[in-house]
Structures are given as C-alpha cells and as structure tokens.
Design a protein around this motif. Structure first.
Motif, PDB file in Angstrom:
ATOM      1  N   LYS A  73     113.540 133.805 -48.037  1.00 54.17           N
ATOM      2  CA  LYS A  73     113.438 133.102 -49.326  1.00 54.17           C
ATOM      3  C   LYS A  73     114.424 131.948 -49.423  1.00 54.17           C
ATOM      4  O   LYS A  73     115.189 131.832 -50.380  1.00 54.17           O
ATOM      5  CB  LYS A  73     113.679 134.080 -50.481  1.00 54.17           C
ATOM      6  N   GLY A  74     114.450 131.106 -48.412  1.00 56.13           N
ATOM      7  CA  GLY A  74     115.238 129.890 -48.526  1.00 56.13           C
ATOM      8  C   GLY A  74     116.727 130.029 -48.310  1.00 56.13           C
ATOM      9  O   GLY A  74     117.479 129.106 -48.583  1.00 56.13           O
ATOM     10  N   SER A 239     109.495 135.754 -38.471  1.00 54.19           N
ATOM     11  CA  SER A 239     108.622 136.917 -38.619  1.00 54.19           C
ATOM     12  C   SER A 239     107.304 136.443 -39.217  1.00 54.19           C
ATOM     13  O   SER A 239     107.200 135.315 -39.670  1.00 54.19           O
ATOM     14  CB  SER A 239     109.272 137.960 -39.529  1.00 54.19           C
ATOM     15  N   LEU A 240     106.313 137.323 -39.204  1.00 51.87           N
ATOM     16  CA  LEU A 240     104.998 136.935 -39.708  1.00 51.87           C
ATOM     17  C   LEU A 240     105.056 136.583 -41.188  1.00 51.87           C
ATOM     18  O   LEU A 240     104.317 135.753 -41.685  1.00 51.87           O
ATOM     19  CB  LEU A 240     103.992 138.074 -39.498  1.00 51.87           C
ATOM     20  N   SER A 241     105.977 137.222 -41.890  1.00 54.02           N
ATOM     21  CA  SER A 241     106.016 137.060 -43.340  1.00 54.02           C
ATOM     22  C   SER A 241     106.801 135.834 -43.788  1.00 54.02           C
ATOM     23  O   SER A 241     106.964 135.613 -44.978  1.00 54.02           O
ATOM     24  CB  SER A 241     106.634 138.303 -43.962  1.00 54.02           C
TER      25      SER A 241
ATOM     26  N   ARG C  34      96.598 136.000 -41.024  1.00 47.79           N
ATOM     27  CA  ARG C  34      97.308 134.724 -40.969  1.00 47.79           C
ATOM     28  C   ARG C  34      96.741 133.739 -39.954  1.00 47.79           C
ATOM     29  O   ARG C  34      97.081 132.568 -39.976  1.00 47.79           O
ATOM     30  CB  ARG C  34      98.793 134.977 -40.680  1.00 47.79           C
ATOM     31  N   PHE C  35      95.940 134.253 -39.034  1.00 51.09           N
ATOM     32  CA  PHE C  35      95.356 133.360 -38.030  1.00 51.09           C
ATOM     33  C   PHE C  35      93.847 133.388 -38.130  1.00 51.09           C
ATOM     34  O   PHE C  35      93.259 134.380 -38.556  1.00 51.09           O
ATOM     35  CB  PHE C  35      95.742 133.793 -36.612  1.00 51.09           C
ATOM     36  N   ASP C  36      93.246 132.306 -37.700  1.00 50.95           N
ATOM     37  CA  ASP C  36      91.811 132.285 -37.529  1.00 50.95           C
ATOM     38  C   ASP C  36      91.589 132.595 -36.052  1.00 50.95           C
ATOM     39  O   ASP C  36      91.753 131.730 -35.194  1.00 50.95           O
ATOM     40  CB  ASP C  36      91.308 130.886 -37.915  1.00 50.95           C
ATOM     41  N   LEU C  37      91.272 133.872 -35.772  1.00 52.71           N
ATOM     42  CA  LEU C  37      91.199 134.305 -34.372  1.00 52.71           C
ATOM     43  C   LEU C  37      89.787 134.169 -33.825  1.00 52.71           C
ATOM     44  O   LEU C  37      88.831 134.625 -34.439  1.00 52.71           O
ATOM     45  CB  LEU C  37      91.615 135.770 -34.251  1.00 52.71           C
ATOM     46  N   VAL C  38      89.671 133.545 -32.676  1.00 56.82           N
ATOM     47  CA  VAL C  38      88.377 133.467 -32.013  1.00 56.82           C
ATOM     48  C   VAL C  38      88.568 134.059 -30.638  1.00 56.82           C
ATOM     49  O   VAL C  38      89.393 133.590 -29.863  1.00 56.82           O
ATOM     50  CB  VAL C  38      87.909 132.007 -31.885  1.00 56.82           C
ATOM     51  N   MET C 146     104.290 139.048 -29.882  1.00 52.05           N
ATOM     52  CA  MET C 146     104.495 138.891 -31.329  1.00 52.05           C
ATOM     53  C   MET C 146     105.408 137.702 -31.616  1.00 52.05           C
ATOM     54  O   MET C 146     105.183 136.952 -32.565  1.00 52.05           O
ATOM     55  CB  MET C 146     105.091 140.173 -31.939  1.00 52.05           C
ATOM     56  N   ALA C 147     106.438 137.532 -30.780  1.00 52.16           N
ATOM     57  CA  ALA C 147     107.349 136.401 -30.980  1.00 52.16           C
ATOM     58  C   ALA C 147     106.572 135.088 -30.868  1.00 52.16           C
ATOM     59  O   ALA C 147     106.804 134.154 -31.629  1.00 52.16           O
ATOM     60  CB  ALA C 147     108.494 136.448 -29.971  1.00 52.16           C
ATOM     61  N   LEU C 148     105.626 135.059 -29.932  1.00 54.23           N
ATOM     62  CA  LEU C 148     104.805 133.850 -29.781  1.00 54.23           C
ATOM     63  C   LEU C 148     103.986 133.598 -31.050  1.00 54.23           C
ATOM     64  O   LEU C 148     103.965 132.482 -31.588  1.00 54.23           O
ATOM     65  CB  LEU C 148     103.876 133.980 -28.571  1.00 54.23           C
ATOM     66  N   LEU C 149     103.312 134.654 -31.527  1.00 51.45           N
ATOM     67  CA  LEU C 149     102.452 134.474 -32.695  1.00 51.45           C
ATOM     68  C   LEU C 149     103.268 134.025 -33.909  1.00 51.45           C
ATOM     69  O   LEU C 149     102.881 133.103 -34.630  1.00 51.45           O
ATOM     70  CB  LEU C 149     101.696 135.772 -32.996  1.00 51.45           C
ATOM     71  N   CYS C 150     104.420 134.674 -34.113  1.00 53.87           N
ATOM     72  CA  CYS C 150     105.260 134.313 -35.261  1.00 53.87           C
ATOM     73  C   CYS C 150     105.715 132.868 -35.143  1.00 53.87           C
ATOM     74  O   CYS C 150     105.744 132.130 -36.125  1.00 53.87           O
ATOM     75  CB  CYS C 150     106.469 135.230 -35.357  1.00 53.87           C
ATOM     76  N   ALA C 151     106.076 132.467 -33.931  1.00 49.76           N
ATOM     77  CA  ALA C 151     106.559 131.108 -33.740  1.00 49.76           C
ATOM     78  C   ALA C 151     105.420 130.106 -33.976  1.00 49.76           C
ATOM     79  O   ALA C 151     105.616 129.087 -34.629  1.00 49.76           O
ATOM     80  CB  ALA C 151     107.146 130.943 -32.347  1.00 49.76           C
TER      81      ALA C 151
END
Ligand SMILES: Cc1cc2nc3c(=O)[nH]c(=O)nc-3n(C[C@H](O)[C@H](O)[C@H](O)COP(=O)(O)OP(=O)(O)OC[C@H]3O[C@@H](n4cnc5c(N)ncnc54)[C@H](O)[C@@H]3O)c2cc1C
Ligand code: SF4
Ligand code: SF4
Ligand code: SF4
Ligand code: SF4
Ligand code: FES
Lengths: 325, 283, 251
Positions: A73-74, A239-241, C34-38, C146-151
């Motif tokens: 949150k910033g 993170s994803l969030s 969160r992603f548009d996965l194809v 996961m680190a790749l996807l988050c990045a």
C-alpha cells in the motif's frame, strides 16, 4: 571463595536451568553427520567435544536469506524478524570473537534493525575448545564476547560471567555450583587470530595467487561457512497482490557478479576477486581498516572443495601471535 | 519493537511527478518525497547519491541531477540499462517510488569556494555534475570562473543541451560541447565540436594551478582525463572524480562497492585523484 | 489494471515444465484472474490473433513444426521466456546428440520402417530466436516460476539467484557428498536456486539446472578424476542435461 565450578554431573541440570532464559540451542550432530547449532531437544544430543559446526552461529543473527523490508500500500516497512529469546550454548572462543566482529559491523551507527533485534534476543554461553589441524589459531583461548564462559576441566567447568545476563544465570545456578578447589588451567594463549596483513600483499608475486585463481570453483562455501563473512545481496520480489518483499541473502566476493555494473565488472577475473577477499579478510574495509576479520576457526580450509587456504599466501610471515606456549 | 520510520535502510515514499524523455534511453524523473524525507534530503550536497526504489523491482543508487528543490522535489536522470531502470522507465506518472539518502561524500564545496572550477562530463556523467553546476551558478559570486566540457557519443545523446545553452547565454558559464561522431542527418543547429573530451581539453587554456576539476563519466575517461589535468598543472588533490561501483546497501554494510580498502558508498562516490593513487584497482 | 496476455507453449518436451505451472495450486486461481492465459499444449499449432505480452516456451526444438511454432510465438510476443532445461540447453531430449545419429535414434524408437518422422537433433531456443529470459530446471522450481509471473505483472523480470548449487547446499548444512563421501556431485558447476534439493536428501547433484554462469569445468573434472571416476562416466553424467561442455573451461 566464589562458587564458580560446575561439576560434570550437574551439567544436565544446568542445561535445564538455561531453558528458563530462552530456547536452548547447542552443537549437535545432524542425521547426515554434520555438526550444527540446533535446538537441544535433550541434553544427551549435546556434542561437547565438537570441533566446529559447518555453519557458524552467525545464522542466528544474519540468516542465509531473510525478508528485511516489506512493501504494501505505497510504503516500505521494516520486516519484523522472527525468533524469540534464545540461549546458544557451547560456542567456541573463535565464534564468539566472530560475533563481536559482526556486532561492530551491524550495530555501528544506524544499527541494522533485524540484526539488532536478533542480537538482543541471543544469550551466548561460551565453551573452551581444543584446536585441531584445521584451526588457524595456535592454542586454546578464552573470549569475553559472551554472557557466560565455561572453561572445561577434568571433572567440570569453571564459569565466568561476562555480562549482567551471565551473572543472572550464575545466580540462578548457585545451587549447582561449588567452590573451586583447584583453579582450572587458564588458557595458554590469549589471542591467536590471524594477524592483520599488509594490504600491498594482494599484489605480491606469490605463485599461489594464480594457482588459487585457477582452482577456485566459486562455490561460495568459504564465505557461507565463515563466521565473519557478512556481505549480502538485496533482491526484491513482487507478489501477485501488488505488494513486494525485499530479501537479503548471503553473497560471496568470489562470485563473478559481486563487482558487476552496467557495462563492466570491477573484478572481472577470479584473481582480482581473490585479492578482494584477501583485502577484506585480513586488512579490513572502512571503518574497520587494519582489523583482521579472520578469527582462525578453520572452516574455509575444511569446507573448500579445492583446499584453498589464503594464509598460505603469506606463510613465510609469522602466523601466530608469538605467545604460543 | 519500535519501527524506526527514518532508519537509513528503509525508503521513504516518493511520488513520481513527471517524466521527461531526454534521449532514446534516458529520462529525467521528478519525484516528490513524503514530508518526513525532507529534513535529510535538504542536506544534499552535489555528488552525493540517493537510493531509489521501484517497488517490486528493487533499488539502485542514483546521483541526483539537481539540488533538492525548494518544494522538496528531486530530479533524477536515469538511463535504462536493466532490471530496476526498466521498471522505472515504465512506471506511469503518479506511481509510488521509494527514496532514501542522501549518502556518501559529495564535492568539497567549502574548499572549492573562491576557485575556478572545470567540470568534465562524459555521457551520463552529466547527471551528477549538473547538480554541482547548478550549485556553482547559484552561488556564482563565491566561485571563480566556471567551465563545463561535456562530451557525448552523438548529438541525440547530448542531455540537457537547450538548458545548458541557456545557462551559458546568461553568462557565468563557459560551455564546450563535443560529440564523438558527426551525425549524417542535420542535428538541430547547436554548435558543438567533433572529437573526444581529452582533445577538447588539450586546446584549453585556464588557470590550472588555481583550479578545481570535477570529472564524471565512463571509467576510461577517468584514466586519461586525470593524467591530462595533472599534466596541465591541476593539483591531484583538486581533481575530483565521481566513481561508480556496484552498490546494494548504500550504507557501508553489503561490501559490494569497495575500491581498495575504501567503500565507495561511504568514503565516496566523490574521490580525489590523490587518494586514488594509493589504490591501483580504483581506476 | 490490464491483464497481461500470456502464451504458454510446449515444443518437444515431457510437459513437466508446464506441470510446474499447474502445480502452483494455491496461486493458480489468482494467476488466472490476473493474466489472460492462452495455452498451446504440445504439438498443437500456435494460432495467430492478438499479440502476447510474453510467451513462456517449454521444450527443445526438434521438428520443423516446433520451429514454425517458435517463430510464430517470437513474432507475436514482446517477451519470450525459455522455461526449463530443454528449452535452454536442449536438455534430456538432446542427451544423445553426438553419441548416436538421428537416424539411428529414430530407427530405435520408431522401428526401421519409419522414415516419415521429420526430426533433427533437439536444440535450444536460442539457436533460432532471441530469448529474453530463462528459468532453468528439470522441472523448474515453482517459486521461480511464480517470481516470473509476479514480475511480469509488475512489468519487469525477476532477479534470480546466480550462485551454484553448493552455496545453498552448504547453507542448509548438508553433508558435502563430493568432499565427505567422494561421490560424483556436480554441485559446484550447476546453477543454484533449487535450494540444493537433491544433496539435501543425500543424492548427488546431477546437474538438471545446467551450468552456472562462471563454471570452472576443468577444476570440477579434476576433482572428480581425483576421486577415481573415469572420464567417460563423468562426461556421460554431465551431458545428461546439457549435451555440450567445454571441459577445458576454467573461467
Ligand atoms: C553512486 C552512483 C550514482 C549513479 N548515478 C546514476 C545516475 O545518475 N543515472 C543513472 O542512470 N545511473 C546512475 N548510476 C548507475 C545505476 O545505479 C545503475 O545503472 C543501476 O543500478 C542499474 O540497475 P538495473 O537494475 O537497471 O540494472 P541491472 O538489471 O541490475 O543490471 C544491469 C547492469 O547494471 C549492472 N549494475 C547493477 N548494479 C549496479 C550499480 N549499482 N551500478 C552500476 N551498475 C550496476 C548489472 O551488473 C548489469 O550489468 C549510479 C551508480 C552509482 C554507484
Ligand atoms: S577466514 Fe576461514 S579461518 Fe578465518 S574466520 Fe573465516 S572461515 Fe574461519
Ligand atoms: S571476504 Fe568476501 S565473501 Fe567475505 S564478507 Fe568480505 S566481501 Fe563478502
Ligand atoms: S570454498 Fe574454495 S572453491 Fe569455493 S569459493 Fe571459496 S575458495 Fe573458491
Ligand atoms: S554435496 Fe554437492 S552440491 Fe552440496 S556442497 Fe557438496 S558438491 Fe556442492
Ligand atoms: S553499497 Fe553496500 S557497502 Fe557500499
């Protein structure tokens, strides 16, 4: 006469009593057969005559990998280190000196907060040692860099409190202690760390420089296992969030990335990196210039797959403090 | 445990206000740090650096290209070269960044007072020198003659060129620009020599014995310019170099930035040529 | 927030790498949101359509079909990520390169009559296209994926560890199999990041993650020869996941 002697038969009681001061850890032999500092489930796990652990006690202050900042949150916030009051029993003098060195780095001005929190939670109980062939020091010694020190004798230990915590422990253990009949031999040698070296030696013509540079596989063991190596890398992972964590992890100056920048590397060859290691270990960086950080524990030599021992680079110089018995 | 909001390893929040592209890979970012950051930032001395965080990507050392402005904003001129700088260049205006610092030793301004100053910038080296230049010009009466020699690979990579021309036109600054290669296309009609910085310096006559020189640029530049200036008669303790090293912590702990036994983030990044002579691996 | 469009595709491979992705169970729902996965599973030809922000490609290139798919993916994606040892080094699929000819292998696998299988020696993606990022491993580590996807979600690529397996192995206080047991452990020259998965259970590092950036191969070879292993045996082990090594490299 002060009651400062702990007879061997009372050791296990003493260990139980230490548990009142925090979670009790000490040297044990792992299932794989590696000496390691770990929680002492029972007093019988204790390896009183261990030589050295593979990973030094620095892991209690500076874990291999830890989150130091959290972004959410910033705002970046300091991570709160895990762990609680811990009593680390049976630490040899070299490892105690090593932690005193780390304190100078991390508790100096603007103390590192994760480190400081862990340090404040740690009670150190030192134990005298018997050097083996790997040790760089030249004889047993005592270290004041602890809360309580135990000098081992034939049928017991002589206790010296080195801090208020140490005094609290001896006071609580009063019933287990007896008056000292015969002084346990004081350590024969006071300080036998590898002495600080002349920085110019990094450019010496010693043929071993080249030999070491060819042999080193940059595996990282020497710094991972060194009780005073502390350089670290910082990496940030989102993170994803939408939050992120900044992670601190042990590094090694023999890795090619250690001095790399955009468009170049300030220590592109392994020879340059060995010089860097020499300089940091035996000569010190600002503000610890002139201070050796090698406490002589012998780990780097024992755990290096190619047996590199940097001291051989200045072997023709006196290696001991001259007080060898 | 108390959280120390102002601990030097914890970035303050800073808002990306504006982003202005300066060349194909370099942009000027104006950031507004939160109020709590201002006391420390107001102590900024040209030559010092800040640690800039791009949340989710990481942190990098950057030498501000401008003094802390009165409104507290800071100008950072950043080239896109990798992980963190990529993320920064993609961040939309209004994003939250992080900032801590300033750290390190800047230029010895008090000592330079009353002397002519020669600034030598190569490529992106103009960024840290710009903050020094602005300080010198703002306090022009306190310094001797101020000269900037700035070399870039080609005209399109010459940063701040309108601004520099304007400053020169106002007086108080002698400006010399040079590019390594003459371009094939027309190049916007500003006057500029073709050649390398050392060539420019060769034909330049100045009060060397009394001057300070400040250099910032790619490593190769330090080696030749340092020697040239010394030969011209500038004292090595008055030749100031802003050096780059890999940095992680910025506060003397991570040990990535050492040159000899000195740590670039604490003892530098501005060093005197005289100090560096003791350190063979420095340049 | 816009959802990055991701292509997940497999060339000649076992699909193990894509399985790693599916094994990120806890995160999968969120990833899908969160992603548009194809997804382009093995052998299925890659369709055109909107461009991708990134294509994550598993497997080595070993058929003309692979190659066509790879080019299509490269042309339609901003970033191309090589996922897994096969995509980066040829991997297990390339193990027998140089040992037996392609024809012999095809004959051994499909029988003598089979001449219609068009295939060539499995090769890494970089032989044909530029690759923006690689995640090594056979299979890759879930946390690196996961680190790749988050990045990617953050518009960047993740900073992954660059040290060898030994660094994590020692830090975990494992017994060193190379030093203490004189076993054929490749840890010193293999890219870490797996948290020394194998040595931690008492099994040597077989090198499934490929070489570390600055592998001192000549020294590792010497260490193993000193411990009594034959050159053949060592080379066979080393080429399991990466067919070609410069055995004289001392970088
Ligand atoms: C005191 C100081 C002041 C600086 N001032 C500026 C400035 O005003 N403007 C500007 O654009 N850049 C400046 N830099 C350089 C800037 O810090 C690097 O370009 C940046 O760290 C690269 O980060 P990255 O994550 O984008 O690249 P990475 O993905 O980390 O790496 C790209 C390349 O940069 C290298 N690199 C990593 N860390 C550093 C580092 N600390 N310094 C240099 N290279 C590094 C990597 O090894 C790699 O080769 C300065 C550096 C220092 C030490
Ligand atoms: S350099 Fe070697 S002997 Fe010295 S403290 Fe480190 S591991 Fe121990
Ligand atoms: S000697 Fe090298 S590995 Fe050890 S702390 Fe110093 S820089 Fe790091
Ligand atoms: S332990 Fe030995 S081989 Fe490994 S990095 Fe250190 S010096 Fe090199
Ligand atoms: S067991 Fe293998 S991976 Fe672990 S330290 Fe030894 S050589 Fe390295
Ligand atoms: S940047 Fe960490 S010690 Fe200098």
């Amino acid at each position: 006469m002060a009651k400062t002697t702990l007879k061997n038969i009372h050791l296990s009681h003493f260990l139980e009593l230490l548990r009142l001061f925090g979670e009790l850890h000490g040297p044990v032999l792992s299932d794989q057969g590696v000496f390691s500092f770990a929680p002492l489930a029972s007093a019988s796990d204790l390896q009183l005559n261990y030589s050295r652990t593979q990973i030094p006690p620095k892991k209690y202050l500076l874990p291999f990998r830890e989150e130091i900042l959290h972004y959410q949150k910033g705002a970046y916030r300091q991570a709160v280190p895990y762990g609680s009051e811990t009593v680390l029993f049976g630490v040899h003098p070299c490892d105690l000196d090593a932690m005193a060195y780390l304190d100078r780095v991390f508790l100096a001005e603007a103390a590192d907060s994760c480190y400081a929190t862990r340090r404040a939670n740690l009670t150190l109980v030192g134990l005298s040692c018997r050097p083996d062939d790997f040790c760089f020091c030249s004889g047993p010694r005592e270290s004041a860099a602890c809360d309580l020190f135990l000098q081992a004798g034939e049928d017991g230990f002589s206790l010296t409190a080195r801090s208020a915590k140490g005094e609290a422990i001896t006071a609580a253990a009063a019933d287990l202690l007896v008056e000292t009949e015969k002084e346990i031999e004081p350590p024969a040698c006071g300080s036998c760390n590898v002495l600080p070296q002349d920085p110019q030696l990094r450019f010496s013509a010693h043929p071993l420089w080249v030999k070491f540079a060819e042999a080193c596989v940059s595996c990282g063991a020497c710094s991972v296992c060194c009780p005073t190596c502390y350089c670290f890398d910082l990496r940030e992972y989102p993170s994803l969030s939408g939050g992120a964590e900044r992670v601190r992890e042990w590094d090694n100056c023999l890795f090619v990335t250690h001095g790399e920048v955009a468009g170049g590397n300030f220590r592109a060859t392994r020879l340059e990196r060995l010089r860097y290691r020499f300089l940091h270990k035996y000569c010190g960086f600002t503000p610890l210039t002139g201070i050796t950080s090698c406490v002589g524990c012998g780990r780097c030599k024992e755990f290096c797959p190619v047996g590199i021992d940097l001291r051989e680079l200045f072997q023709d110089l006196p290696l001991d403090c001259g007080r060898t018995p | 445990m108390t959280l120390l909001a102002n601990h030097p390893d914890t970035p303050f929040a800073a808002k990306l206000l504006q982003r202005r592209q300066l060349s194909e890979d370099t942009a000027l970012f104006t950031v507004a740090p939160e109020a709590a950051a201002l006391p420390s930032l107001s102590r900024f001395i040209p030559g010092q650096f800040v640690q800039l965080s791009v949340p989710g990507a990481g942190e990098i050392p950057i030498s501000p290209a401008d003094l802390a402005h009165e409104d507290g904003t800071v100008d950072l001129c950043v080239r896109r070269v990798g992980h963190v700088t990529d993320a920064l260049h993609q961040a939309p205006e209004g994003s939250t960044l992080g900032l801590r610092g300033p750290f390190g030793a800047g230029f010895p301004l008090a000592e330079m007072t009353g002397h002519p100053v020669l600034l030598l910038a190569g490529g992106l080296g103009i960024a840290p020198l710009r903050s020094l230049l602005l300080h010198l010009l703002q306090n022009g009466e306190r310094f001797g003659e101020i000269t900037l020699m700035y070399g870039a690979k080609k005209p399109t990579l010459m940063l701040f060129r309108e601004e520099l021309a304007e400053l020169a036109a106002r007086g108080g600054l002698r400006l010399y620009l040079t590019v390594d290669f003459a371009p094939e296309e027309p190049w916007g009609g500003f006057s500029c020599a073709v050649g390398l910085l050392p060539d420019l310096l060769k034909g330049f006559s100045f009060d060397a014995a009394n001057s300070y020189a400040a250099i910032c640029g790619p490593p190769a530049l330090y080696r030749c310019l340092g020697a040239d200036l010394e030969r011209a008669g500038v004292a090595p303790q008055r030749i100031l170099l802003s050096l780059e090293r890999r940095m992680r912590c910025g506060i003397g702990r991570c040990c990535h930035c050492a040159l000899g036994q000195k740590l670039c983030c604490v003892d530098g990044p501005v060093f005197r040529l005289s100090e560096l002579k003791e350190i063979p691996e420095a340049l | 927030m816009n959802r990055p469009r991701l292509a997940i595709a497999g060339l000649t491979a076992c699909s193990g790498c894509q399985l790693t992705l599916l094994n990120c169970e806890e995160e999968l729902a969120e990833v899908a949101a969160r992603f548009d996965l194809v997804s382009f599973p093995m052998a299925e030809s890659v369709e055109g359509g909107a461009p991708f922000d990134a294509a994550i490609v598993e497997g080595a290139v070993s058929t003309p079909g692979d190659l066509a798919n790879l080019f299509r993916l490269r042309n339609s994606s901003r970033l191309l990520v090589a996922l897994g040892t096969c995509a980066i080094f040829g991997g297990v699929a390339a193990m027998n390169n140089g040992v037996s000819t392609r024809e012999e292998l095809v004959a051994a696998v499909y029988g003598d009559g089979e001449k219609t299988v068009e295939s060539f020696a499995p090769a890494p993606l970089t032989n044909f296209v530029s690759v923006d990022f690689s995640i090594t491993g056979c299979p890759p580590e879930k946390q690196e994926v996961m680190a790749l996807l988050c990045a990617l979600l953050n518009g960047t690529l993740p900073p992954l560890a660059t040290y060898p397996v030994c660094t994590e192995c020692r830090s975990r206080e494992n017994l060193c199999l190379l030093l203490e047991r004189k076993e054929l452990c490749l840890g010193p020259i293999i890219q870490g990041g797996c948290n020394a998965r194998c040595p931690a259970t008492g099994i040597v590092c077989e090198g499934c993650r490929g070489p570390v950036r600055e592998a001192n191969v000549a020294q590792e070879l010497e260490l193993l020869l000193e411990r009594g292993f034959g050159r053949k045996e060592i080379e066979r082990r080393m080429s399991r996941f990466k067919p070609e090594w410069d055995y004289g490299q001392r970088r």
